[in-house]
Design a protein around this motif. Structure first.
Motif, short mmCIF file in Angstrom:
data_model
loop_
_atom_site.label_atom_id
_atom_site.label_comp_id
_atom_site.label_asym_id
_atom_site.label_seq_id
_atom_site.Cartn_x
_atom_site.Cartn_y
_atom_site.Cartn_z
N LEU A 62 0.84 -1.19 0.00
CA LEU A 62 0.00 0.00 0.00
C LEU A 62 0.87 1.25 0.00
O LEU A 62 1.96 1.24 0.58
N PRO A 63 0.37 2.31 -0.60
CA PRO A 63 1.12 3.56 -0.51
C PRO A 63 1.08 4.08 0.93
O PRO A 63 0.25 3.66 1.73
N ASN A 64 1.99 4.97 1.25
CA ASN A 64 1.99 5.58 2.57
C ASN A 64 0.70 6.35 2.75
O ASN A 64 0.27 7.07 1.86
N GLY A 65 0.06 6.20 3.90
CA GLY A 65 -1.18 6.92 4.16
C GLY A 65 -2.10 6.17 5.09
O GLY A 65 -1.70 5.23 5.79
N ARG A 66 -3.35 6.58 5.09
CA ARG A 66 -4.35 6.05 6.00
C ARG A 66 -4.50 4.54 5.92
O ARG A 66 -4.63 3.86 6.93
N ASP A 67 -4.48 3.99 4.70
CA ASP A 67 -4.69 2.56 4.55
C ASP A 67 -3.62 1.74 5.27
O ASP A 67 -3.91 0.68 5.82
N GLN A 68 -2.39 2.23 5.29
CA GLN A 68 -1.33 1.54 6.04
C GLN A 68 -1.65 1.55 7.54
O GLN A 68 -1.47 0.55 8.23
N VAL A 69 -2.11 2.68 8.04
CA VAL A 69 -2.45 2.79 9.46
C VAL A 69 -3.59 1.84 9.79
O VAL A 69 -3.56 1.12 10.80
N VAL A 70 -4.61 1.80 8.94
CA VAL A 70 -5.75 0.91 9.15
C VAL A 70 -5.29 -0.54 9.20
O VAL A 70 -5.69 -1.30 10.10
N ILE A 94 8.81 -7.57 -4.63
CA ILE A 94 7.55 -7.71 -3.89
C ILE A 94 7.12 -9.17 -3.88
O ILE A 94 6.73 -9.71 -2.84
N GLY A 95 7.21 -9.82 -5.03
CA GLY A 95 6.85 -11.23 -5.12
C GLY A 95 7.68 -12.10 -4.20
O GLY A 95 7.16 -13.02 -3.56
N TYR A 96 8.97 -11.81 -4.12
CA TYR A 96 9.85 -12.58 -3.23
C TYR A 96 9.40 -12.43 -1.77
O TYR A 96 9.28 -13.42 -1.04
N ILE A 97 9.15 -11.20 -1.36
CA ILE A 97 8.75 -10.95 0.04
C ILE A 97 7.42 -11.63 0.33
O ILE A 97 7.25 -12.29 1.36
N LEU A 98 6.46 -11.50 -0.58
CA LEU A 98 5.15 -12.11 -0.36
C LEU A 98 5.26 -13.64 -0.29
O LEU A 98 4.60 -14.28 0.53
N GLY A 99 6.08 -14.21 -1.14
CA GLY A 99 6.27 -15.66 -1.09
C GLY A 99 6.99 -16.11 0.17
O GLY A 99 6.65 -17.13 0.76
N ASP A 100 7.95 -15.32 0.60
CA ASP A 100 8.74 -15.68 1.77
C ASP A 100 7.95 -15.56 3.07
O ASP A 100 8.13 -16.35 3.98
N CYS A 101 7.06 -14.58 3.15
CA CYS A 101 6.33 -14.37 4.41
C CYS A 101 5.11 -15.27 4.53
O CYS A 101 4.50 -15.34 5.59
N ASP A 102 4.73 -15.96 3.46
CA ASP A 102 3.61 -16.89 3.47
C ASP A 102 2.33 -16.22 3.95
O ASP A 102 1.61 -16.75 4.80
N ALA A 103 2.04 -15.07 3.39
CA ALA A 103 0.86 -14.31 3.80
C ALA A 103 -0.42 -15.02 3.39
O ALA A 103 -0.53 -15.56 2.28
N LEU A 104 -1.37 -15.01 4.29
CA LEU A 104 -2.70 -15.55 4.02
C LEU A 104 -3.37 -14.74 2.92
O LEU A 104 -4.01 -15.28 2.02
N CYS A 105 -3.22 -13.42 2.99
CA CYS A 105 -3.77 -12.54 1.97
C CYS A 105 -2.92 -11.27 1.91
O CYS A 105 -2.11 -11.00 2.79
N VAL A 106 -3.13 -10.53 0.84
CA VAL A 106 -2.37 -9.31 0.59
C VAL A 106 -3.35 -8.17 0.36
O VAL A 106 -4.21 -8.26 -0.51
N ALA A 107 -3.22 -7.11 1.14
CA ALA A 107 -4.02 -5.91 0.92
C ALA A 107 -3.24 -4.99 0.00
O ALA A 107 -2.05 -4.75 0.20
N THR A 108 -3.91 -4.51 -1.03
CA THR A 108 -3.25 -3.63 -1.98
C THR A 108 -4.27 -2.73 -2.65
O THR A 108 -5.46 -2.79 -2.33
N VAL A 109 -3.82 -1.92 -3.53
CA VAL A 109 -4.68 -1.07 -4.35
C VAL A 109 -4.49 -1.48 -5.81
O VAL A 109 -3.50 -2.11 -6.14
#
Length: 124
Positions: A62-70, A94-109
């Motif tokens: 996410l870009p810096n801003g309210r959504d990151q805080v939320v 980004i793909g490497y980090i997402l794969g490495d952290c094994d996130a259940l889901c990814v919030a993005t825009v």
């Protein structure tokens, strides 16, 4: 230097003064503590509806801003681990980090979503 122990926390401020300014976003828009609490609750309920449970990992591109805080507050509220991913990174990074952290889901825009516009989700 005085500690922060005596300072009111987010939830106390939201309850006592919901109209108080909490976040001024990059575009100048203002979110109050009451509005921020409502957003945090909505996101945490949405994460639970998607199967997130205490200890799971959720990432945010996410870009810096309210959504990151939320996202930070919503994930903390329900005991999730939040991995903020720098949106300035290349898609491969980004793909490497997402794969490495094994996130259940990814919030993005939409600007940062993959070709399908959907985040990856691991099987349970």
């Amino acid at each position: 230097m005085p500690g922060i122990e005596g300072l009111p926390g987010f939830y106390a401020i939201a309850a006592a003064d919901p109209a108080r300014r909490a976040v001024v976003d990059t575009d100048g828009s203002v979110t109050t503590y009451g509005e921020l609490l409502a957003l945090v609750n909505r996101v945490s309920h949405g994460l639970r509806a998607r199967g997130a449970a205490r200890g799971d990992v959720v990432a945010g591109v996410l870009p810096n801003g309210r959504d990151q805080v939320v996202m930070l507050l919503a994930t903390g509220q329900i005991g999730l681990h939040y991995v903020p991913v720098n949106w300035h990174l290349t898609p491969a990074e980004i793909g490497y980090i997402l794969g490495d952290c094994d996130a259940l889901c990814v919030a993005t825009v939409p600007a940062y979503a993959g070709p399908s516009g959907r985040s990856r989700r691991r099987a349970r």
